[in-house]
Design a protein around this motif. Structure first.
Motif, PDB file in Angstrom:
ATOM      1  N   GLY A   1      48.343  -9.432  28.900  1.00  0.00           N
ATOM      2  CA  GLY A   1      46.922  -9.687  29.033  1.00  0.00           C
ATOM      3  C   GLY A   1      46.623 -11.153  29.274  1.00  0.00           C
ATOM      4  O   GLY A   1      47.527 -12.001  29.336  1.00  0.00           O
ATOM      5  N   PRO A   2      45.366 -11.519  29.418  1.00  0.00           N
ATOM      6  CA  PRO A   2      44.970 -12.892  29.729  1.00  0.00           C
ATOM      7  C   PRO A   2      45.415 -13.883  28.662  1.00  0.00           C
ATOM      8  O   PRO A   2      45.429 -13.581  27.473  1.00  0.00           O
ATOM      9  CB  PRO A   2      43.441 -12.810  29.793  1.00  0.00           C
ATOM     10  N   ALA A   3      45.782 -15.067  29.117  1.00  0.00           N
ATOM     11  CA  ALA A   3      46.120 -16.142  28.189  1.00  0.00           C
ATOM     12  C   ALA A   3      44.844 -16.693  27.569  1.00  0.00           C
ATOM     13  O   ALA A   3      43.799 -16.730  28.227  1.00  0.00           O
ATOM     14  CB  ALA A   3      46.873 -17.248  28.918  1.00  0.00           C
ATOM     15  N   PRO A   4      44.870 -17.120  26.302  1.00  0.00           N
ATOM     16  CA  PRO A   4      43.678 -17.704  25.680  1.00  0.00           C
ATOM     17  C   PRO A   4      43.182 -18.898  26.494  1.00  0.00           C
ATOM     18  O   PRO A   4      43.981 -19.764  26.876  1.00  0.00           O
ATOM     19  CB  PRO A   4      44.185 -18.142  24.308  1.00  0.00           C
ATOM     20  N   PRO A   5      41.914 -18.974  26.780  1.00  0.00           N
ATOM     21  CA  PRO A   5      41.387 -20.040  27.642  1.00  0.00           C
ATOM     22  C   PRO A   5      41.572 -21.440  27.079  1.00  0.00           C
ATOM     23  O   PRO A   5      41.574 -22.416  27.832  1.00  0.00           O
ATOM     24  CB  PRO A   5      39.899 -19.682  27.778  1.00  0.00           C
TER      25      PRO A   5
ATOM     26  N   GLN B   1      40.580 -24.434  32.533  1.00  0.00           N
ATOM     27  CA  GLN B   1      40.424 -25.438  33.577  1.00  0.00           C
ATOM     28  C   GLN B   1      41.504 -25.291  34.640  1.00  0.00           C
ATOM     29  O   GLN B   1      41.228 -25.420  35.844  1.00  0.00           O
ATOM     30  CB  GLN B   1      40.460 -26.845  32.981  1.00  0.00           C
ATOM     31  N   ALA B   2      42.732 -25.022  34.220  1.00  0.00           N
ATOM     32  CA  ALA B   2      43.820 -24.840  35.183  1.00  0.00           C
ATOM     33  C   ALA B   2      43.522 -23.658  36.105  1.00  0.00           C
ATOM     34  O   ALA B   2      43.812 -23.700  37.307  1.00  0.00           O
ATOM     35  CB  ALA B   2      45.138 -24.627  34.447  1.00  0.00           C
ATOM     36  N   GLU B   3      42.968 -22.593  35.556  1.00  0.00           N
ATOM     37  CA  GLU B   3      42.639 -21.420  36.360  1.00  0.00           C
ATOM     38  C   GLU B   3      41.611 -21.757  37.428  1.00  0.00           C
ATOM     39  O   GLU B   3      41.711 -21.319  38.586  1.00  0.00           O
ATOM     40  CB  GLU B   3      42.126 -20.296  35.461  1.00  0.00           C
ATOM     41  N   LYS B   4      40.607 -22.532  37.065  1.00  0.00           N
ATOM     42  CA  LYS B   4      39.574 -22.917  38.018  1.00  0.00           C
ATOM     43  C   LYS B   4      40.162 -23.768  39.141  1.00  0.00           C
ATOM     44  O   LYS B   4      39.850 -23.561  40.325  1.00  0.00           O
ATOM     45  CB  LYS B   4      38.467 -23.682  37.296  1.00  0.00           C
ATOM     46  N   MET B   5      41.019 -24.702  38.793  1.00  0.00           N
ATOM     47  CA  MET B   5      41.584 -25.603  39.786  1.00  0.00           C
ATOM     48  C   MET B   5      42.552 -24.902  40.726  1.00  0.00           C
ATOM     49  O   MET B   5      42.666 -25.257  41.901  1.00  0.00           O
ATOM     50  CB  MET B   5      42.286 -26.761  39.075  1.00  0.00           C
ATOM     51  N   LEU B   6      43.246 -23.900  40.202  1.00  0.00           N
ATOM     52  CA  LEU B   6      44.283 -23.222  40.979  1.00  0.00           C
ATOM     53  C   LEU B   6      43.830 -21.887  41.550  1.00  0.00           C
ATOM     54  O   LEU B   6      44.603 -21.200  42.213  1.00  0.00           O
ATOM     55  CB  LEU B   6      45.520 -22.996  40.102  1.00  0.00           C
ATOM     56  N   GLY B   7      42.604 -21.500  41.267  1.00  0.00           N
ATOM     57  CA  GLY B   7      42.099 -20.236  41.782  1.00  0.00           C
ATOM     58  C   GLY B   7      42.945 -19.059  41.354  1.00  0.00           C
ATOM     59  O   GLY B   7      43.285 -18.184  42.153  1.00  0.00           O
ATOM     60  N   THR B   8      43.297 -19.030  40.068  1.00  0.00           N
ATOM     61  CA  THR B   8      44.213 -17.997  39.591  1.00  0.00           C
ATOM     62  C   THR B   8      43.842 -17.573  38.180  1.00  0.00           C
ATOM     63  O   THR B   8      42.858 -18.045  37.611  1.00  0.00           O
ATOM     64  CB  THR B   8      45.666 -18.506  39.636  1.00  0.00           C
ATOM     65  N   GLU B   9      44.653 -16.698  37.601  1.00  0.00           N
ATOM     66  CA  GLU B   9      44.487 -16.279  36.217  1.00  0.00           C
ATOM     67  C   GLU B   9      45.843 -16.341  35.520  1.00  0.00           C
ATOM     68  O   GLU B   9      46.807 -15.721  35.974  1.00  0.00           O
ATOM     69  CB  GLU B   9      43.940 -14.851  36.128  1.00  0.00           C
ATOM     70  N   PHE B  10      45.913 -17.112  34.462  1.00  0.00           N
ATOM     71  CA  PHE B  10      47.141 -17.173  33.667  1.00  0.00           C
ATOM     72  C   PHE B  10      47.138 -16.022  32.668  1.00  0.00           C
ATOM     73  O   PHE B  10      46.117 -15.717  32.048  1.00  0.00           O
ATOM     74  CB  PHE B  10      47.241 -18.511  32.925  1.00  0.00           C
TER      75      PHE B  10
ATOM     76  N   ILE C   1      52.617 -19.418  21.050  1.00  0.00           N
ATOM     77  CA  ILE C   1      51.704 -19.306  19.909  1.00  0.00           C
ATOM     78  C   ILE C   1      50.318 -19.695  20.415  1.00  0.00           C
ATOM     79  O   ILE C   1      50.089 -20.848  20.771  1.00  0.00           O
ATOM     80  CB  ILE C   1      52.142 -20.224  18.757  1.00  0.00           C
ATOM     81  N   PRO C   2      49.377 -18.747  20.495  1.00  0.00           N
ATOM     82  CA  PRO C   2      48.102 -18.995  21.162  1.00  0.00           C
ATOM     83  C   PRO C   2      47.352 -20.226  20.694  1.00  0.00           C
ATOM     84  O   PRO C   2      46.714 -20.894  21.475  1.00  0.00           O
ATOM     85  CB  PRO C   2      47.306 -17.716  20.881  1.00  0.00           C
ATOM     86  N   ASP C   3      47.411 -20.549  19.407  1.00  0.00           N
ATOM     87  CA  ASP C   3      46.588 -21.646  18.913  1.00  0.00           C
ATOM     88  C   ASP C   3      47.392 -22.930  18.707  1.00  0.00           C
ATOM     89  O   ASP C   3      46.940 -23.848  18.024  1.00  0.00           O
ATOM     90  CB  ASP C   3      45.903 -21.256  17.607  1.00  0.00           C
ATOM     91  N   ALA C   4      48.602 -22.981  19.271  1.00  0.00           N
ATOM     92  CA  ALA C   4      49.424 -24.188  19.119  1.00  0.00           C
ATOM     93  C   ALA C   4      49.592 -24.861  20.470  1.00  0.00           C
ATOM     94  O   ALA C   4      49.942 -24.227  21.447  1.00  0.00           O
ATOM     95  CB  ALA C   4      50.799 -23.841  18.549  1.00  0.00           C
TER      96      ALA C   4
END
Length: 592
Positions: A42-46, A133-142, A328-331
């Motif tokens: 599923g989607p990576a935490p933003p 931010q990376a998703e916006k710059m790269l036009g993708t979804e991590f 680890i999502p929050d690390a």
């Protein structure tokens, strides 16, 4: 130059989108099929932070490669004239127009120059960004991806885009589509306890090695020690002289820690003169140096104990690289602030026993990383990598469970070489067993699908290919590819101390640091004679065409449901040119 740890930090790199303040149309830069054995969670935490690395083109790299070719050819008048750090950086520096275009693009997304980390040559720019931010710059979804076999979790995407005007200014961005991981060769699969009593090396009933004049204690057929390797490879009695100018390094990943207490036990057992000596530790990308005994790593202990035990008293360094999954999502991922290979003084030999299937590495990234190795070679560093432990297969030591299919969605059956051993700017080390030596049945070998065979391999490898019956494994390997391994060494029944006790361990991860240690001794002889270090080794090895090596002509390494290739006279893709005769090689390298 920028390579930050032989393998762990290869897997970091980064992004793209608009420039000059005004939005621009994004152009798809790279798209891959979802890799085998990775499940989408599923989607990576933003808010998860990614350290994105942007590779800028190196327009003068062909000049660097030309220099490397000349200074690594033992018959060229420039042999050994290694380049300085400043020379190399000038040859890989990007054009100012690329530097400006990338920083304008970053600033258009609110990323100021002060927030960017540039490599000394300026050919890499690293920024730490939240996923959103990376998703916006790269036009993708991590997304988060989990490996079905070992549970590792990575944050990756299967495609990314860049503004069209940046095509000529950005070579690649990672970690985006690179699913490769630094996997240790299979030391842990060849792991067994042994008696605490060291084998005798004083038996009168020596084994004679035909054609070499070497004799070896018979106990070496069941337990490999420093003494065994020095006997077998004709280095008994050599005393290093240039220890103030020479050095060796071993690399560690995946929370593998080289334990000081284990090393002292090993020294007391096998190298008494070294008791009390130690090694330097350099931490990279959040690497650690945990000395709790139960945190000692078998791979790290093996590399350090034999790499330093053979080359003692040559100074040694252990590079501990962090960045191990799971995610680890929050690390936040620790930022890499340590660049050990940027120092003016770097070890002349570096051994690495970690790799991954070549096909898991995007080809543009593999070529860029391989070019980083060329930079080290140009500075006089010998890079050695274990060739793998799956024969012609995918690195899985059990032929019954190997998955030899392409990773491009076509699921074609193919032999699977490993990277970085497949890079033509490193020296790949395969494995042997027993005395007299035969090929280890797990010794990794084969032909790259990414890199063409370099000119210095053409004669030896061409001869091997011509000897194969017509149609042998047709379509399963690339006959035009860079061939591995280049050389080999003993790779099983190594006696080390791990977590306070003596154990047997093996794999080509034992062969690489052992071979590297003998290279360190060859460098010692050259430096003591006023000569430079050997640097990039492979052109010299192929120029010698087997002279100075024990040719291994028995055994094979199966994989992918086949018997694999055979060890034969001359070079072969199981043991390369064979194992070293230090005494002969020392005399040879002192003539150049």
């Amino acid at each position: 130059m920028r390579i930050s740890a032989p393998f762990g930090s290869f897997l970091l790199a980064a992004f793209a989108s608009v420039a000059s303040g005004a939005p621009r149309t994004l152009k798809l830069r790279q798209s891959i099929a979802p890799p085998r054995n990775w499940v989408d969670l599923g989607p990576a935490p933003p808010t998860h932070v990614i350290p994105l690395r942007i590779a800028l083109p190196q327009p003068r790299f062909p000049e660097l490669e030309e220099h490397l070719t000349e200074i690594s050819d033992p018959f060229h008048e420039r042999y050994g004239e290694h380049l300085s750090k400043e020379d190399v950086e000038a040859l890989v520096a990007p054009h100012p127009s690329s530097v400006n275009a990338v920083h304008e693009w970053l600033e258009s997304h609110g990323i100021r120059k002060e927030a960017c980390h540039r490599s000394p040559a300026g050919d890499w720019v690293t920024v730490r960004l939240p996923v959103a931010q990376a998703e916006k710059m790269l036009g993708t979804e991590f997304r988060m991806w989990k490996h079905t076999q070992d549970g590792d979790v990575l944050v990756r995407t299967t495609e990314y885009s860049l503004p069209a005007h940046l095509d000529k200014h950005i070579e690649l961005i990672q970690p985006t589509t690179a699913f490769n991981r630094a996997k240790g060769q299979h030391t842990t699969f060849r792991f067994s306890p042994v008696p605490d009593v060291a084998p005798s090396s004083l038996s009168d009933d020596k084994i004679s090695v035909e054609g070499s004049g070497v004799t070896v204690d018979p106990s070496c057929n069941t337990t490999i020690t420093v003494s065994c390797l020095k006997q077998l490879y004709n280095a008994v009695g050599y005393v290093p002289k240039a220890t103030n100018k020479n050095a060796i390094a071993l690399t560690g990943y995946l929370e593998e820690f080289a334990n000081f207490a284990d090393l002292q036990q090993f020294y007391a057992d096998q190298v008494p003169a070294a008791v009390g000596s130690s090694f330097d530790v350099v931490l990279i990308n959040g690497g650690q140096n945990n000395q709790t005994l139960d945190e000692a790593g078998p791979e790290a202990d093996l590399d350090v104990q034999f790499g330093l035990g053979i080359s003692f008293p040559t100074p040694g360094t252990f590079y501990s690289t962090g960045g191990r999954p799971p995610f680890i999502p929050d690390a936040n991922t620790p930022e890499n602030t340590n660049e050990p290979y940027q120092d003016h003084k770097i070890p002349q030999v570096i051994s690495t026993s970690y790799a991954d299937d070549e096909q898991t590495v995007p080809v543009d990234f593999a070529r860029r990383v391989c070019g980083e190795f060329a930079q080290l070679g140009a500075r006089g560093v010998s890079l050695l990598f274990s060739s793998g432990d799956g024969g012609v297969g995918d690195g899985d030591p059990d032929p019954a469970t190997q998955t030899c299919f392409t990773n491009d969605g076509k699921n074609q059956t193919k032999f699977i070489p490993l990277f970085p051993p497949s890079c033509p700017f490193v020296t790949a080390v395969g494995g042997t067993v027993h005395i007299p030596e035969v090929a280890a049945d797990f010794s990794g070998g084969g032909f790259s699908n990414y890199f063409l065979r370099p000119i210095w391999q053409q004669v030896a490898v061409g001869k091997f290919l011509a000897s194969l019956p017509k149609g042998t494994y047709a379509g399963l390997f690339n006959p035009l590819g860079r061939a591995i391994p280049d050389v080999s060494a003993q790779s099983n029944f190594f006696r080390i101390f791990f977590q306070g006790r003596a154990v047997h361990i093996g794999g080509t991860s034992a062969a690489a640091p052992s071979f590297a240690a003998f290279v360190a001794l060859l460098n010692d002889a050259r430096i003591a004679a006023g000569k430079p270090s050997l640097g990039f080794l492979s052109p010299l090895i192929y120029a010698l065409n087997g002279v100075g090596f024990h040719d291994i002509t028995a055994g094979n390494a199966p994989g992918c449901g086949t018997p694999g290739f055979n060890a034969t006279a001359g070079w072969d893709p199981v043991t390369g040119f064979g194992t070293p005769d230090f005494g002969k090689l020392k005399d040879i390298v002192l003539k150049f």
